[in-house]
Design a protein around this motif. Structure first.
Motif, mmCIF file in Angstrom:
data_model
loop_
_atom_site.group_PDB
_atom_site.id
_atom_site.type_symbol
_atom_site.label_atom_id
_atom_site.label_comp_id
_atom_site.label_asym_id
_atom_site.label_seq_id
_atom_site.Cartn_x
_atom_site.Cartn_y
_atom_site.Cartn_z
ATOM 1 N N ARG A 170 68.417 68.396 -44.643
ATOM 2 C CA ARG A 170 67.472 69.224 -43.872
ATOM 3 C C ARG A 170 67.750 69.076 -42.379
ATOM 4 N NH1 ARG A 170 62.356 69.225 -41.978
ATOM 5 N NH2 ARG A 170 61.910 67.031 -42.347
ATOM 6 N N TYR A 171 68.076 67.868 -41.931
ATOM 7 C CA TYR A 171 68.372 67.638 -40.513
ATOM 8 C C TYR A 171 69.677 68.335 -40.107
ATOM 9 C CZ TYR A 171 64.700 64.081 -39.698
ATOM 10 O OH TYR A 171 63.512 63.426 -39.532
ATOM 11 N N ARG A 172 70.515 68.668 -41.065
ATOM 12 C CA ARG A 172 71.745 69.416 -40.772
ATOM 13 C C ARG A 172 71.546 70.925 -40.936
ATOM 14 N NH1 ARG A 172 73.090 65.482 -38.670
ATOM 15 N NH2 ARG A 172 74.788 64.071 -39.195
ATOM 16 N N GLY A 173 70.339 71.337 -41.348
ATOM 17 C CA GLY A 173 70.092 72.762 -41.559
ATOM 18 C C GLY A 173 70.692 73.278 -42.850
ATOM 19 N N LEU A 174 70.939 72.372 -43.809
ATOM 20 C CA LEU A 174 71.614 72.782 -45.052
ATOM 21 C C LEU A 174 70.684 72.828 -46.260
ATOM 22 C CD1 LEU A 174 74.878 70.639 -44.790
ATOM 23 C CD2 LEU A 174 74.716 73.126 -44.642
ATOM 24 N N LEU A 175 69.482 72.282 -46.121
ATOM 25 C CA LEU A 175 68.670 72.087 -47.322
ATOM 26 C C LEU A 175 68.314 73.404 -48.017
ATOM 27 C CD1 LEU A 175 67.448 69.926 -49.107
ATOM 28 C CD2 LEU A 175 65.330 70.126 -47.814
ATOM 29 N N GLU A 176 68.007 74.443 -47.225
ATOM 30 C CA GLU A 176 67.602 75.714 -47.844
ATOM 31 C C GLU A 176 68.721 76.265 -48.718
ATOM 32 O OE1 GLU A 176 66.148 78.616 -45.147
ATOM 33 O OE2 GLU A 176 64.404 77.402 -44.601
ATOM 34 N N ARG A 177 69.938 76.116 -48.218
ATOM 35 C CA ARG A 177 71.100 76.601 -48.965
ATOM 36 C C ARG A 177 71.226 75.824 -50.281
ATOM 37 N NH1 ARG A 177 76.827 76.899 -45.798
ATOM 38 N NH2 ARG A 177 78.165 77.324 -47.578
ATOM 39 N N PHE A 178 70.979 74.542 -50.248
ATOM 40 C CA PHE A 178 71.071 73.723 -51.450
ATOM 41 C C PHE A 178 69.927 74.065 -52.404
ATOM 42 C CE2 PHE A 178 74.246 70.208 -50.808
ATOM 43 C CZ PHE A 178 74.859 70.791 -49.711
ATOM 44 N N GLN A 179 68.744 74.308 -51.837
ATOM 45 C CA GLN A 179 67.602 74.647 -52.693
ATOM 46 C C GLN A 179 67.837 75.975 -53.396
ATOM 47 O OE1 GLN A 179 64.607 74.294 -49.636
ATOM 48 N NE2 GLN A 179 63.753 72.436 -50.539
ATOM 49 N N ALA A 180 68.470 76.904 -52.682
ATOM 50 C CA ALA A 180 68.709 78.223 -53.271
ATOM 51 C C ALA A 180 69.633 78.140 -54.478
ATOM 52 C CB ALA A 180 69.307 79.155 -52.218
ATOM 53 N N ALA A 181 70.441 77.089 -54.564
ATOM 54 C CA ALA A 181 71.392 76.956 -55.682
ATOM 55 C C ALA A 181 70.809 76.132 -56.836
ATOM 56 C CB ALA A 181 72.673 76.301 -55.185
ATOM 57 N N CYS A 182 69.526 75.733 -56.724
ATOM 58 C CA CYS A 182 68.932 74.895 -57.779
ATOM 59 C C CYS A 182 68.787 75.682 -59.072
ATOM 60 C CB CYS A 182 67.563 74.391 -57.353
ATOM 61 S SG CYS A 182 67.697 73.049 -56.182
ATOM 62 N N THR A 183 68.850 74.941 -60.183
ATOM 63 C CA THR A 183 68.786 75.611 -61.484
ATOM 64 C C THR A 183 67.356 75.876 -61.931
ATOM 65 O OG1 THR A 183 69.023 73.386 -62.364
ATOM 66 C CG2 THR A 183 70.955 74.812 -62.447
ATOM 67 N N GLY A 184 66.398 75.245 -61.322
ATOM 68 C CA GLY A 184 65.023 75.458 -61.749
ATOM 69 C C GLY A 184 64.102 75.198 -60.597
ATOM 70 N N PRO A 185 62.797 75.362 -60.815
ATOM 71 C CA PRO A 185 61.867 75.053 -59.739
ATOM 72 C C PRO A 185 61.932 73.565 -59.419
ATOM 73 C CG PRO A 185 60.710 75.485 -61.797
ATOM 74 C CD PRO A 185 62.147 75.757 -62.057
ATOM 75 N N VAL A 186 61.707 73.196 -58.165
ATOM 76 C CA VAL A 186 61.750 71.780 -57.791
ATOM 77 C C VAL A 186 60.493 71.114 -58.364
ATOM 78 C CG1 VAL A 186 61.744 70.155 -55.877
ATOM 79 C CG2 VAL A 186 63.051 72.283 -55.721
ATOM 80 N N PRO A 187 60.677 70.222 -59.320
ATOM 81 C CA PRO A 187 59.495 69.657 -59.979
ATOM 82 C C PRO A 187 58.835 68.585 -59.111
ATOM 83 C CG PRO A 187 61.501 68.687 -60.866
ATOM 84 C CD PRO A 187 61.922 69.648 -59.786
ATOM 85 N N ALA A 188 57.558 68.331 -59.362
ATOM 86 C CA ALA A 188 56.918 67.177 -58.733
ATOM 87 C C ALA A 188 57.676 65.957 -59.232
ATOM 88 C CB ALA A 188 55.469 67.111 -59.144
ATOM 89 N N PRO A 189 58.092 65.073 -58.342
ATOM 90 C CA PRO A 189 59.009 64.023 -58.784
ATOM 91 C C PRO A 189 58.410 63.009 -59.754
ATOM 92 C CG PRO A 189 58.453 63.795 -56.458
ATOM 93 C CD PRO A 189 57.808 65.046 -56.923
ATOM 94 N N ARG A 190 59.161 62.777 -60.810
ATOM 95 C CA ARG A 190 58.856 61.750 -61.798
ATOM 96 C C ARG A 190 60.199 61.122 -62.102
ATOM 97 N NH1 ARG A 190 57.507 61.474 -67.258
ATOM 98 N NH2 ARG A 190 55.765 60.043 -67.523
ATOM 99 N N PHE A 191 60.386 59.891 -61.651
ATOM 100 C CA PHE A 191 61.722 59.334 -61.608
ATOM 101 C C PHE A 191 61.857 58.215 -62.630
ATOM 102 C CE2 PHE A 191 65.355 57.262 -59.694
ATOM 103 C CZ PHE A 191 66.075 58.335 -59.187
ATOM 104 N N PRO A 192 62.866 58.284 -63.540
ATOM 105 C CA PRO A 192 63.017 57.206 -64.514
ATOM 106 C C PRO A 192 63.405 55.903 -63.833
ATOM 107 C CG PRO A 192 64.871 58.723 -64.650
ATOM 108 C CD PRO A 192 63.923 59.289 -63.640
ATOM 109 N N PHE A 193 62.767 54.829 -64.234
ATOM 110 C CA PHE A 193 63.060 53.534 -63.623
ATOM 111 C C PHE A 193 63.054 52.488 -64.732
ATOM 112 C CE2 PHE A 193 62.424 49.633 -61.323
ATOM 113 C CZ PHE A 193 63.099 49.812 -60.134
ATOM 114 N N GLY A 194 64.250 52.264 -65.292
ATOM 115 C CA GLY A 194 64.399 51.204 -66.288
ATOM 116 C C GLY A 194 63.427 51.283 -67.454
ATOM 117 N N GLY A 195 63.297 52.462 -68.056
ATOM 118 C CA GLY A 195 62.445 52.570 -69.235
ATOM 119 C C GLY A 195 60.991 52.839 -68.899
#
Ligand SMILES: Cc1cc2nc3c(=O)[nH]c(=O)nc-3n(C[C@H](O)[C@H](O)[C@H](O)COP(=O)(O)OP(=O)(O)OC[C@H]3O[C@@H](n4cnc5c(N)ncnc54)[C@H](O)[C@@H]3O)c2cc1C
Length: 512
Positions: free
Chosen positions: A59-84
Motif C-alpha cells: 500500500r505504501y508503494r501504491g500497489l495494493l489496489e492492483r493486487f486486490q483487483a487480482a484476488c480470487t475472492g472477496p477479502v475475508p475477515a482474517p482467520r489465521f491457522p496457528f498450529g491446529g
C-alpha cells in the motif's frame, strides 16, 4: 572464449522474492539482471494468499489496489491457522493481521509485469551453474538457450529458493530440521457415487459418513471443506512421512487419493481436480544472509515450519535489502549499511521461526497433553490482548529494529504509521510519500531548523512539511522500507535535535 557480460546486480531466481527485489532496486535507480532457469513463468500451485506486513508495504508503494483487483475472492475477515488452533480476528474492527486471497501464480504475474514496466531485464531459461567472488566482483557462470556465458557483477543475490545452490556455493550453512510430516491440499470434484449431505458431510460408498471439518485418525488427519449441494470440495491430509519432496514437482490426483486411503482406511472416489499441492515443514535458517558480495533472500535464507508466513518474510527481505544495496552501488552507503540487512532480517526470520516452531508443538501432538495445550491456548486467544499480540507476531509487525545513535524515541526502528497529513496541496498520508521508495524527512511541526539541517542530503532525501492531529513527534526520518530511522521528540530544542538528525542522516544515507 566465453561471452562476458557486466551487471551491477545479478538476481538468481524470478520467484516472488527475486521479482520484488528487482522492482525495488529499479525504484532505487539500479538495473538488475534477473536470471531464471525455467523458460516460462511456472504454474505449479503454491501459496493461496499473501498476508502480514508486506500488504501495508505494498500500500505504501501504491500497489495494493492492483493486487486486490487480482484476488480470487472477496477479502475475508482474517482467520489465521496457528498450529491446529485459529487466530480469529473476525470480531475486531482493526485486526493486527490482514490477508489477501491472491494465488501465488497471480502474485508472480503481477510482480513480473511490474518488473517489466520498470525496465528490468528478466531472462528466463538462463540457469546459473557456478559462482565465484573476490574483493571486487562476482563471476557468474550461466547456461542460456544459446549456450554458456559469464556475467561479471558487483553483487549477486540468491533468491533461488529452498534448495539454493547459491547458498551452498557461498559456503553459508543452513542448519535446521525437517519434520516428518507431509501436507496435501486439493480442490477436487467428487465422483457421482459420493453424496454431499445437507450438513456438508460426505456419504462415501462402502465406508459411510466422512465429516465436514477435521477427522483425526491414528494414521493422520483428513480435512474436508464442503458446502451442501456443491460437488467441488477442498481436501487436506496430513501424514507422518519422511519422504523429501521437491515443491516444484506437482502432486497427482492418484497421490492424493492414496494419501486419503491411508489416513481414512477407505477409498474416496474423485472425478477431477482444479488445484493439487503438497508441502512439507522444514525449520531452517541461513547462518548469514551475506557472504562478501553474495546475499540471500526469501526461501534461500529461511524455511519456516508453518503456512502463511514465508512470502511475507521473503518479500520483506527484498524491500529491506534493495535500498541498501542500491546505496552501496551508487557509492554513497555509509560503512556497515549492507550488513544491517543481515542484522535486521535475520532477527525478523528468527522471530518467525520462534512462532512457527511453537506451531509445530501445538499441531503435532496427538495425545491428551497436546489436546490440553491446544485448549489452553485457545482460551488465551479468546482475549483481545493476547490475540492482538499473536497477530502482530505472525504479521511481522512486532519488530523494532535497533537504530544506532537514533535517540530513544519510541517510534525509532518501527514501521511508520500511516498518519493523516494536512499539506499545502491537500490531505494525504505517510503511505503516499513512500511511493517512490526514497527516504523521507517529514516535518510535522514547522521545524525550519530540521529542514535546513537536512538540505545537504536533499539529492537523496525527500523533505516534506505537513500537520497531523496529535503529532507523535516533531519530525520523522523514514527509510525507503518505511521504517523510522529517527524521530524528534515534540518540542525538542534545535541544539539537540539538529545534531541528532544530522547523525541519523549520515548513519543511514551517507555523508552529504
Ligand atoms: C504447496 C505450497 C503452498 C504454500 N503456501 C504458502 C502460503 O500460503 N503462504 C506463504 O507465504 N507461502 C506459502 N508457500 C511458500 C512459498 O511458495 C515460498 O515461500 C515462495 O515461493 C518463496 O519464494 P522465493 O522467490 O524465495 O523462492 P522460489 O519461489 O522457490 O523461487 C526461486 C526461483 O529460483 C529459480 N532458480 C533456482 N535455482 C536457479 C539457478 N541455479 N539459476 C536460475 N534460477 C534458479 C527457481 O526456478 C525459482 O523460480 C507455499 C509453498 C508450497 C509448495
Amino acid at each position: 572464449m566465453r561471452h562476458m557480460k557486466n551487471a551491477d546486480v545479478v538476481i538468481v531466481g524470478a520467484g516472488p522474492t527475486g521479482l520484488m527485489l528487482a522492482g525495488e532496486l529499479s525504484l532505487a535507480g539500479v538495473r538488475p539482471l534477473v536470471l531464471e532457469r525455467h523458460p516460462h513463468r511456472r504454474d505449479t500451485p503454491k501459496a493461496g494468499g499473501l498476508g502480514g506486513q508486506i500488504l501495508e508495504l505494498l500500500r505504501y508503494r501504491g500497489l495494493l489496489e492492483r493486487f486486490q483487483a487480482a484476488c480470487t475472492g472477496p477479502v475475508p475477515a482474517p482467520r489465521f491457522p496457528f498450529g491446529g488452533v485459529h487466530l480469529d480476528f473476525t470480531r475486531m474492527a482493526d485486526p493486527p493481521l490482514h490477508a489477501l486471497p491472491l494465488p501465488q501464480q497471480s502474485l508472480e504475474r503481477l510482480l513480473d509485469e511490474r518488473a517489466g514496466e520498470l525496465g528490468v531485464d528478466v531472462r528466463r531459461g538462463h540457469e546459473v551453474t557456478g559462482v565465484s567472488q573476490d574483493d571486487t566482483a562476482v563471476t557468474v557462470d550461466v547456461r542460456g538457450p544459446d549456450g554458456p556465458y559469464q556475467v561479471n557483477a558487483r553483487y549477486l543475490v540468491g533468491c533461488d529458493g529452498a534448495r539454493s545452490g547459491i547458498r551452498d556455493r557461498a559456503g553459508i550453512p543452513f542448519p535446521g530440521v525437517t519434520y516428518p510430516e507431509v501436507n496435501r491440499l486439493a480442490q477436487v470434484t467428487l465422483s457421482d457415487e459420493v453424496t454431499v449431505l445437507d450438513n456438508g458431510d460426505l456419504d462415501v460408498p462402502g465406508f459411510g459418513t466422512v465429516r465436514a471439518g477435521f477427522t483425526r485418525t491414528d494414521r493422520g488427519l483428513l480435512g474436508v471443506g464442503s458446502s451442501p449441494g456443491a460437488r467441488s470440495v477442498s481436501l487436506y491430509t496430513i501424514e507422518d512421512e519422511s519422504t523429501e519432496y521437491d515443491d516444484d514437482v506437482p502432486m497427482t490426483l492418484t497421490e492424493l487419493q492414496d494419501s486419503i486411503h491411508r489416513v481414512l482406511g477407505a477409498h474416496l472416489p474423485l472425478a477431477g481436480s482444479t488445484r493439487l499441492s503438497r508441502f512439507t515443514f522444514k525449520a531452517h535458517q541461513a547462518e548469514r544472509y551475506r557472504a562478501g558480495r553474495i546475499l540471500l533472500a526469501g526461501d534461500a535464507a529461511h524455511l519456516f515450519p508453518a503456512t502463511g508466513v514465508a512470502l511475507n518474510a521473503g518479500l520483506l527481505d527484498a524491500v529491506n535489502l534493495a535500498w541498501k544495496l542500491a546505496a552501496e552501488l551508487h557509492g554513497r552507503a555509509p560503512g556497515g549499511l549492507l550488513d544491517t540487512y543481515h542484522d535486521e532480517r535475520h532477527l525478523a526470520g528468527a522471530r518467525t521461526m520462534l512462532h512457527t516452531r511453537a506451531q509445530v508443538a501445538l499441531r503435532r501432538g496427538h495425545d491428551e497433553a497436546a489436546e490440553a495445550l491446544r485448549e489452553v491456548f485457545s482460551e488465551l486467544l479468546a482475549d483481545e490482548q493476547p490475540l492482538r499480540r499473536m497477530g502482530a507476531l505472525v504479521a511481522g509487525t512486532d519488530i523494532r529494529h535497533p537504530m544506532p545513535g537514533s535517540g530513544h524515541h519510541p517510534l525509532a526502528g518501527t514501521f511508520a504509521p500511516d498518519l493523516t497529513l494536512h499539506t499545502d496541496r491537500g490531505i494525504t498520508g505517510v503511505a503516499g510519500l513512500l511511493h517512490p521508495a526514497r527516504p523521507v524527512l517529514l516535518d510535522l511541526a514547522g521545524r525550519a531548523d530540521l529542514r535546513e539541517a537536512a538540505r545537504d542530503w536533499k539529492d537523496r532525501v525527500d523533505i516534506h512539511t505537513a500537520k497531523t492531529d496529535r503529532r507523535p513527534a516533531d519530525a520523522l526520518l523514514i527509510r525507503p522500507d518505511a521504517h523510522i530511522a529517527w524521530a524528534a521528540p515534540v518540542d525538542e530544542p534545535a541544539g539537540t535535535a539538529v545534531p541528532a538528525l544530522r547523525e541519523a542522516l549520515s548513519t543511514w544515507f551517507g555523508t552529504p
